[in-house]
Scaffold this motif. Structure first.
Motif, mmCIF file in Angstrom:
data_model
loop_
_atom_site.group_PDB
_atom_site.id
_atom_site.type_symbol
_atom_site.label_atom_id
_atom_site.label_comp_id
_atom_site.label_asym_id
_atom_site.label_seq_id
_atom_site.Cartn_x
_atom_site.Cartn_y
_atom_site.Cartn_z
ATOM 1 N N UNK A 39 2.723 -4.321 2.039
ATOM 2 C CA UNK A 39 2.753 -2.869 2.304
ATOM 3 C C UNK A 39 2.732 -2.043 3.516
ATOM 4 N N UNK A 40 2.158 -2.292 4.269
ATOM 5 C CA UNK A 40 1.808 -1.899 5.623
ATOM 6 C C UNK A 40 2.820 -2.448 6.532
ATOM 7 N N UNK A 41 3.574 -3.405 6.227
ATOM 8 C CA UNK A 41 4.998 -3.823 6.977
ATOM 9 C C UNK A 41 5.801 -2.650 7.101
ATOM 10 N N UNK A 42 5.703 -1.565 6.185
ATOM 11 C CA UNK A 42 6.600 -0.483 6.306
ATOM 12 C C UNK A 42 6.197 0.631 7.284
ATOM 13 N N UNK A 43 4.666 0.483 7.637
ATOM 14 C CA UNK A 43 4.291 1.559 8.512
ATOM 15 C C UNK A 43 4.649 1.382 9.736
ATOM 16 N N UNK A 44 5.061 2.584 10.583
ATOM 17 C CA UNK A 44 5.309 2.455 11.991
ATOM 18 C C UNK A 44 3.934 2.271 12.625
ATOM 19 N N UNK B 229 3.630 9.159 3.542
ATOM 20 C CA UNK B 229 2.514 9.832 2.570
ATOM 21 C C UNK B 229 2.583 8.842 1.076
ATOM 22 N N UNK B 230 3.952 8.490 0.888
ATOM 23 C CA UNK B 230 3.643 7.900 -0.460
ATOM 24 C C UNK B 230 3.171 6.528 -0.195
ATOM 25 N N UNK B 231 3.556 5.688 0.823
ATOM 26 C CA UNK B 231 2.827 4.462 1.350
ATOM 27 C C UNK B 231 1.436 4.605 1.329
ATOM 28 N N UNK B 232 0.907 5.634 2.132
ATOM 29 C CA UNK B 232 -0.824 5.747 2.379
ATOM 30 C C UNK B 232 -1.256 6.118 1.087
ATOM 31 N N UNK B 233 -0.714 6.572 -0.029
ATOM 32 C CA UNK B 233 -1.607 6.884 -1.198
ATOM 33 C C UNK B 233 -1.591 5.395 -1.937
ATOM 34 N N UNK B 234 -0.473 4.222 -1.919
ATOM 35 C CA UNK B 234 -0.772 3.293 -2.248
ATOM 36 C C UNK B 234 -1.647 2.192 -1.472
ATOM 37 N N UNK C 214 -1.128 11.798 9.692
ATOM 38 C CA UNK C 214 -0.573 10.717 8.598
ATOM 39 C C UNK C 214 0.355 9.974 9.033
ATOM 40 N N UNK C 215 0.220 8.674 8.775
ATOM 41 C CA UNK C 215 1.308 7.617 9.042
ATOM 42 C C UNK C 215 2.738 7.658 8.659
ATOM 43 N N UNK C 216 3.363 7.264 9.301
ATOM 44 C CA UNK C 216 4.965 7.485 9.013
ATOM 45 C C UNK C 216 5.536 6.099 8.638
ATOM 46 N N UNK C 217 6.342 6.016 7.815
ATOM 47 C CA UNK C 217 7.017 5.051 7.239
ATOM 48 C C UNK C 217 8.255 4.418 8.463
ATOM 49 N N UNK C 218 8.528 3.451 8.745
ATOM 50 C CA UNK C 218 9.490 2.731 9.502
ATOM 51 C C UNK C 218 10.877 3.158 9.031
ATOM 52 N N UNK C 219 11.084 3.357 7.724
ATOM 53 C CA UNK C 219 12.303 3.494 6.894
ATOM 54 C C UNK C 219 12.848 5.155 6.928
ATOM 55 N N UNK C 220 13.866 5.222 7.193
ATOM 56 C CA UNK C 220 14.468 6.695 6.970
ATOM 57 C C UNK C 220 15.837 6.783 7.566
ATOM 58 N N UNK C 221 16.482 8.065 7.180
ATOM 59 C CA UNK C 221 17.753 8.542 7.416
ATOM 60 C C UNK C 221 18.114 9.782 7.550
#
Length: 291
Positions: A286-291, A151-156, A1-8
């Motif tokens: 939207x995909x700009x947020x994916x790693x 996962x949320x980004x992938x659904x969109x 599953x792809x990962x978002x680039x944003x996180x903390x």
């Protein structure tokens, strides 16, 4: 599953000797950009920290903050020469500004660089063993958050791909009748333009229609669009970094819709190509947020 680039993520570790706090924050970036903040006595480990981070994260702007608090007595050295220089300068400033209040010890204590902890190399290496463990655990925690957001980004993104597939399917449906539509339209135009006593050479007419239809043929564009969309769906089911390749594919999809729009001789095809470009632009954002 792809990962978002944003996180903390943030982790506090305690033992009898130290309190170690590791704080990580990641944002969008074209590549991997690592910024590290840590105590001076761990500065020799900065390159190693960057390497550890790169083993967990391949893309994004990463902020690493490490703080160590000693819970046991340690040797502290005071730089008396620097302290006197600060005092003399503060005293000169006080006099030049006509400030009556005298300089206090608390004023000098604000300058943290006056104090340096005297830590042996052996102690630093012992500390580093624990810091490395805390760093890796914090990175693991960060990855879990990035996966959850991914996962949320992938659904969109999947919903957008479904919409793009529907648009391409409709374009393919109208494209099947494109030649007949062009022929009928040309025939109607010719009948309106030519005088009634002029007979139309049907062989030449059919040849002209065939040439025009060939120029308006969008079957290759449809095949490429289907291929790009299938590749995007495959990427969403992979575990590695996909953002860069996905971004390239959205550019190719944009190119195909542009070509269809330029070739289009039907209003329905033009409307669908425009809708496809719009949906693809949303996908690209939207995909700009994916790693």
């Amino acid at each position: 599953m792809p990962k978002s680039m944003t996180g903390y993520s943030k982790l506090d570790y305690y033992d009898t000797n130290y309190k170690i706090t590791c704080e990580l924050k990641t944002l969008n970036s074209k590549g991997l950009d690592i910024h590290i903040s840590l105590p001076y006595y761990l500065s020799s480990k900065e390159v190693l920290i960057a390497k550890i981070v790169s083993n967990f994260i391949s893309r994004g702007r990463v902020s690493v903050k490490l703080n160590v608090r000693f819970l046991k007595p340690i040797n502290i050295n005071l730089d008396f020469a620097m302290a006197k220089s600060y005092y003399d300068n503060l005293e000169e400033l006080r006099e030049s500004l006509g400030i009556q209040k005298p300089i206090k010890l608390s004023d000098l204590l604000m300058f943290k660089e006056l104090f340096r902890t005297d830590i042996e190399d052996e102690e630093i290496e012992k500390l580093w063993v624990t810091v490395e463990v805390v760093l890796k655990k914090t990175l693991e925690k960060l990855l879990e958050e990035r996966k959850s957001e991914g996962e949320k980004l992938s659904a969109d993104i999947k919903n957008m791909l479904v919409r793009l597939e529907e648009i391409v399917s409709k374009i393919e449906f109208y494209a099947k009748d494109l030649k007949n539509v062009i022929a009928q339209r040309i025939k109607e135009n010719v009948q309106d333009i030519l005088p009634e006593n002029i007979e139309l050479d049907m062989n030449q007419f059919e040849t002209a229609v065939a040439l025009i239809a060939d120029r308006a043929d969008i079957r290759e564009e449809i095949v490429r669009l289907k291929s790009h969309l299938n590749r995007m769906k495959e990427l969403l089911n992979s575990d590695g970094p996909i953002g860069t390749l996905f971004n390239f594919l959205t550019q190719e999809v944009h190119r195909e819709f542009n070509t269809i729009l330029s070739k289009s001789r039907m209003l329905e095809l033009s409307d669908l190509a425009i809708e496809g470009k719009f949906t693809n632009s949303q996908l690209k954002e939207q995909i700009q947020n994916l790693e």
